[in-house]
Every structure is written in structure tokens, then in C-alpha cells.
Scaffold this motif. Structure first.
Motif, PDB file in Angstrom:
ATOM      1  N   SER A 112      23.557  -8.384 -36.331  1.00 54.04           N
ATOM      2  CA  SER A 112      24.686  -8.868 -37.458  1.00 54.04           C
ATOM      3  C   SER A 112      23.789  -8.880 -38.564  1.00 54.04           C
ATOM      4  CB  SER A 112      25.115 -10.213 -37.197  1.00 54.04           C
ATOM      5  OG  SER A 112      23.948 -11.131 -37.043  1.00 54.04           O
ATOM      6  N   CYS A 113      24.657  -8.324 -39.765  1.00 54.92           N
ATOM      7  CA  CYS A 113      23.901  -8.223 -40.871  1.00 54.92           C
ATOM      8  C   CYS A 113      24.692  -8.714 -42.127  1.00 54.92           C
ATOM      9  CB  CYS A 113      23.791  -6.860 -41.239  1.00 54.92           C
ATOM     10  SG  CYS A 113      23.164  -6.254 -42.405  1.00 54.92           S
ATOM     11  N   SER A 114      24.238  -9.632 -43.225  1.00 58.32           N
ATOM     12  CA  SER A 114      24.922  -9.841 -44.117  1.00 58.32           C
ATOM     13  C   SER A 114      24.909  -8.898 -45.520  1.00 58.32           C
ATOM     14  CB  SER A 114      24.354 -11.219 -44.558  1.00 58.32           C
ATOM     15  OG  SER A 114      23.032 -10.934 -44.879  1.00 58.32           O
ATOM     16  N   PHE A 115      23.954  -7.730 -45.297  1.00 55.92           N
ATOM     17  CA  PHE A 115      24.232  -6.939 -46.597  1.00 55.92           C
ATOM     18  C   PHE A 115      24.679  -5.829 -46.156  1.00 55.92           C
ATOM     19  CE2 PHE A 115      19.880  -6.888 -44.511  1.00 55.92           C
ATOM     20  CZ  PHE A 115      19.802  -5.534 -43.939  1.00 55.92           C
ATOM     21  N   GLN A 116      25.703  -5.579 -45.288  1.00 55.94           N
ATOM     22  CA  GLN A 116      26.517  -4.422 -44.685  1.00 55.94           C
ATOM     23  C   GLN A 116      28.197  -5.187 -44.854  1.00 55.94           C
ATOM     24  OE1 GLN A 116      26.222  -1.477 -44.766  1.00 55.94           O
ATOM     25  NE2 GLN A 116      23.968  -1.311 -44.718  1.00 55.94           N
ATOM     26  N   PRO A 117      29.061  -4.396 -45.566  1.00 61.85           N
ATOM     27  CA  PRO A 117      30.353  -4.975 -45.362  1.00 61.85           C
ATOM     28  C   PRO A 117      31.073  -4.934 -44.064  1.00 61.85           C
ATOM     29  CG  PRO A 117      30.220  -3.081 -46.891  1.00 61.85           C
ATOM     30  CD  PRO A 117      28.949  -3.196 -46.171  1.00 61.85           C
ATOM     31  N   GLY A 118      30.592  -4.349 -43.128  1.00 63.58           N
ATOM     32  CA  GLY A 118      31.067  -4.486 -41.675  1.00 63.58           C
ATOM     33  C   GLY A 118      30.267  -5.544 -40.795  1.00 63.58           C
ATOM     34  N   GLN A 119      29.278  -6.083 -41.439  1.00 62.70           N
ATOM     35  CA  GLN A 119      28.454  -7.198 -40.857  1.00 62.70           C
ATOM     36  C   GLN A 119      27.696  -6.713 -39.692  1.00 62.70           C
ATOM     37  OE1 GLN A 119      28.437 -10.439 -42.407  1.00 62.70           O
ATOM     38  NE2 GLN A 119      29.182  -8.936 -44.098  1.00 62.70           N
ATOM     39  N   TYR A 120      27.324  -5.225 -40.028  1.00 61.04           N
ATOM     40  CA  TYR A 120      26.531  -5.069 -38.555  1.00 61.04           C
ATOM     41  C   TYR A 120      25.683  -3.914 -39.059  1.00 61.04           C
ATOM     42  CZ  TYR A 120      25.902  -0.803 -35.418  1.00 61.04           C
ATOM     43  OH  TYR A 120      25.311   0.242 -34.503  1.00 61.04           O
ATOM     44  N   PHE A 121      24.373  -3.922 -38.398  1.00 61.87           N
ATOM     45  CA  PHE A 121      23.504  -2.852 -38.838  1.00 61.87           C
ATOM     46  C   PHE A 121      22.864  -2.278 -37.429  1.00 61.87           C
ATOM     47  CE2 PHE A 121      19.146  -1.613 -40.731  1.00 61.87           C
ATOM     48  CZ  PHE A 121      19.676  -0.790 -41.590  1.00 61.87           C
ATOM     49  N   GLY A 122      22.663  -1.042 -37.502  1.00 63.79           N
ATOM     50  CA  GLY A 122      22.092  -0.361 -36.211  1.00 63.79           C
ATOM     51  C   GLY A 122      20.856   0.067 -36.347  1.00 63.79           C
ATOM     52  N   LEU A 123      19.710  -0.308 -35.209  1.00 66.16           N
ATOM     53  CA  LEU A 123      18.384   0.128 -35.428  1.00 66.16           C
ATOM     54  C   LEU A 123      18.081   1.167 -33.883  1.00 66.16           C
ATOM     55  CD1 LEU A 123      16.440  -3.089 -36.362  1.00 66.16           C
ATOM     56  CD2 LEU A 123      17.123  -1.260 -37.756  1.00 66.16           C
ATOM     57  N   ASP A 124      17.977   1.995 -34.022  1.00 66.20           N
ATOM     58  CA  ASP A 124      17.526   3.063 -33.117  1.00 66.20           C
ATOM     59  C   ASP A 124      16.000   3.171 -32.941  1.00 66.20           C
ATOM     60  OD1 ASP A 124      20.120   3.547 -31.999  1.00 66.20           O
ATOM     61  OD2 ASP A 124      20.300   5.092 -33.573  1.00 66.20           O
ATOM     62  N   VAL A 125      15.546   2.573 -31.652  1.00 62.88           N
ATOM     63  CA  VAL A 125      13.975   2.691 -31.625  1.00 62.88           C
ATOM     64  C   VAL A 125      13.823   3.652 -30.303  1.00 62.88           C
ATOM     65  CG1 VAL A 125      11.929   1.301 -31.160  1.00 62.88           C
ATOM     66  CG2 VAL A 125      13.864   0.342 -32.397  1.00 62.88           C
ATOM     67  N   HIS A 126      12.830   4.730 -30.731  1.00 66.59           N
ATOM     68  CA  HIS A 126      12.491   5.891 -29.752  1.00 66.59           C
ATOM     69  C   HIS A 126      11.303   5.825 -29.142  1.00 66.59           C
ATOM     70  CE1 HIS A 126      16.712   7.664 -30.199  1.00 66.59           C
ATOM     71  NE2 HIS A 126      16.470   7.395 -31.563  1.00 66.59           N
ATOM     72  N   GLU A 127      10.752   6.183 -28.247  1.00 61.98           N
ATOM     73  CA  GLU A 127       9.186   6.534 -28.094  1.00 61.98           C
ATOM     74  C   GLU A 127       8.924   7.525 -28.889  1.00 61.98           C
ATOM     75  OE1 GLU A 127       7.368   4.993 -25.722  1.00 61.98           O
ATOM     76  OE2 GLU A 127       8.858   3.804 -24.812  1.00 61.98           O
ATOM     77  N   ALA A 128       7.423   7.392 -29.342  1.00 66.10           N
ATOM     78  CA  ALA A 128       7.046   8.322 -30.378  1.00 66.10           C
ATOM     79  C   ALA A 128       6.768   9.688 -29.508  1.00 66.10           C
ATOM     80  CB  ALA A 128       5.746   7.920 -30.908  1.00 66.10           C
ATOM     81  N   LEU A 129       7.007  10.432 -30.215  1.00 65.71           N
ATOM     82  CA  LEU A 129       6.795  12.209 -29.711  1.00 65.71           C
ATOM     83  C   LEU A 129       5.458  12.548 -29.968  1.00 65.71           C
ATOM     84  CD1 LEU A 129       8.338  14.805 -28.471  1.00 65.71           C
ATOM     85  CD2 LEU A 129       8.839  15.338 -30.717  1.00 65.71           C
ATOM     86  N   THR A 130       4.880  12.625 -28.623  1.00 59.84           N
ATOM     87  CA  THR A 130       3.253  13.090 -28.782  1.00 59.84           C
ATOM     88  C   THR A 130       3.174  14.290 -28.104  1.00 59.84           C
ATOM     89  OG1 THR A 130       3.188  11.901 -26.405  1.00 59.84           O
ATOM     90  CG2 THR A 130       2.867  10.630 -28.591  1.00 59.84           C
ATOM     91  N   ILE A 131       1.816  14.793 -28.005  1.00 54.40           N
ATOM     92  CA  ILE A 131       1.808  15.920 -27.687  1.00 54.40           C
ATOM     93  C   ILE A 131       1.772  15.916 -26.166  1.00 54.40           C
ATOM     94  CG2 ILE A 131      -0.938  15.717 -27.212  1.00 54.40           C
ATOM     95  CD1 ILE A 131       0.630  18.857 -29.145  1.00 54.40           C
ATOM     96  N   SER A 132       1.484  14.976 -25.463  1.00 53.94           N
ATOM     97  CA  SER A 132       1.767  14.704 -23.866  1.00 53.94           C
ATOM     98  C   SER A 132       3.224  15.120 -23.987  1.00 53.94           C
ATOM     99  CB  SER A 132       1.059  13.833 -23.337  1.00 53.94           C
ATOM    100  OG  SER A 132       1.800  12.322 -23.927  1.00 53.94           O
ATOM    101  N   THR A 133       4.083  14.238 -24.469  1.00 56.80           N
ATOM    102  CA  THR A 133       5.298  14.425 -24.417  1.00 56.80           C
ATOM    103  C   THR A 133       5.883  15.792 -24.454  1.00 56.80           C
ATOM    104  OG1 THR A 133       5.712  12.296 -25.323  1.00 56.80           O
ATOM    105  CG2 THR A 133       7.706  13.634 -25.171  1.00 56.80           C
ATOM    106  N   ARG A 134       5.516  16.782 -25.437  1.00 59.81           N
ATOM    107  CA  ARG A 134       5.774  18.064 -25.725  1.00 59.81           C
ATOM    108  C   ARG A 134       5.283  18.819 -24.491  1.00 59.81           C
ATOM    109  NH1 ARG A 134       4.855  18.772 -31.949  1.00 59.81           N
ATOM    110  NH2 ARG A 134       6.203  20.803 -31.722  1.00 59.81           N
TER     111      ARG A 134
END
Length: 164
Positions: A112-134
Motif C-alpha cells: 500500500s502506498c500513499s504517494f501513488q493515485p492507485g494506492q499501490y506500489f510494486g517491488l520486484d526482488v530478484h536473485e542477483a545474476l552472478t557468474i555462477s548463474t550464467r
């Protein structure tokens, strides 16, 4: 060349071709993931002065995104330069102050967010792309592909040299 040596050479070449194709496929897909190919850092989000009035009119503040993407370990620092207090999920940010949110789990958040008109804010958190992932991506693509190419190469007939 003896037939077993030809077979071994075909298998090795096929595996190398599979790894090359796997490398190309994965590196092209990793180009689209550049924003997560970094070390964790502090990311600042500034709520500008007049945001509360804009949101009350149903307007989206132009400097604030609708959602943001992070890597595990990032910290979101929200600075409130507005004259009104604001909220972002668990954060209460009084006017003229700041608050921070540690992002330690890979998932998508809908706060929930008071500084957006839709009262919503999305946060996407991903694992960091490392050399081992590659490397995992290349190996998990390249080896099976190389095996399939090798199987195809083994069932293809070998040209026999004609004796003159």
C-alpha cells in the motif's frame, strides 16, 4: 581412422557445438536481465514536494515510478521531501524525513502506498545474476543440446573413402 575414433571425435565436436549454442542462447537472454547483474546497493526513491496534492487530484507524480526492480540485498531508501506524511507498506515516512526497507527475499511485493493515485506500489526482488548463474545456464542448456547433436551425429552414416 578407426570407427571408434570417428565416433569419439563426432561426440566431442557435437558437445562443443551444443555448448557454443547454449552460450549464445544464454548470453542473449542475460542481456535482458542486466538490471539484476549487479551487487546489492542502496536505491533512493525521492517523494518530491507537492506529491500529496497531485495524488489527491488523481495525478501520478512524474518522478515516481509505478514499480521498481531490485536484487536480493538491496535497500530502498525513501526520502520524503513533501509537506505531508507518506506510507509505503511497513514504512511510515514523516514529512522531511526518510526511511529504509531492506529487501532480503526474492519475491514480488505489492505494498500500500500513499504517494501513488492507485494506492499501490510494486517491488520486484530478484536473485542477483552472478557468474555462477550464467555458467549454470550455459551448462544446463549446452550439455543436453550437445548430447542431442551427438546422438544425431552417431546415426548419420559415415562416408567411406573409396579406394582407387
Amino acid at each position: 581412422m578407426p570407427p571408434t575414433r570417428i565416433i569419439v571425435i563426432r561426440v566431442i565436436i557435437s558437445l562443443l557445438i551444443g555448448l557454443l549454442i547454449g552460450t549464445a542462447i544464454n548470453e542473449i537472454s542475460f542481456l535482458f536481465l542486466r538490471e539484476t547483474a549487479r551487487a546489492p546497493k542502496v536505491i533512493e526513491l525521492v517523494i518530491p514536494k507537492g506529491t500529496a496534492e497531485e495524488v489527491a487530484r488523481g495525478e501520478t507524480p512524474p518522478t515516481i515510478p509505478d514499480s521498481m526492480t531490485f536484487v536480493v540485498g538491496d535497500t530502498l531508501l525513501v526520502k520524503n521531501n513533501d509537506t505531508a506524511n507518506h506510507e509505503l507498506g511497513p514504512l511510515w515516512i514523516p514529512a522531511g524525513s526518510s526511511a529504509s526497507l531492506s529487501l532480503d527475499d526474492a519475491q514480488s511485493y505489492a505494498y500500500s502506498c500513499s504517494f501513488q493515485p492507485g494506492q499501490y506500489f510494486g517491488l520486484d526482488v530478484h536473485e542477483a545474476l552472478t557468474i555462477s548463474t550464467r555458467l549454470y545456464g550455459i551448462l544446463f542448456t549446452g550439455i543436453p543440446l550437445g548430447v542431442l547433436i551427438a546422438l544425431y551425429a552417431l546415426i548419420m552414416p559415415v562416408k567411406q573413402k573409396e579406394l582407387s
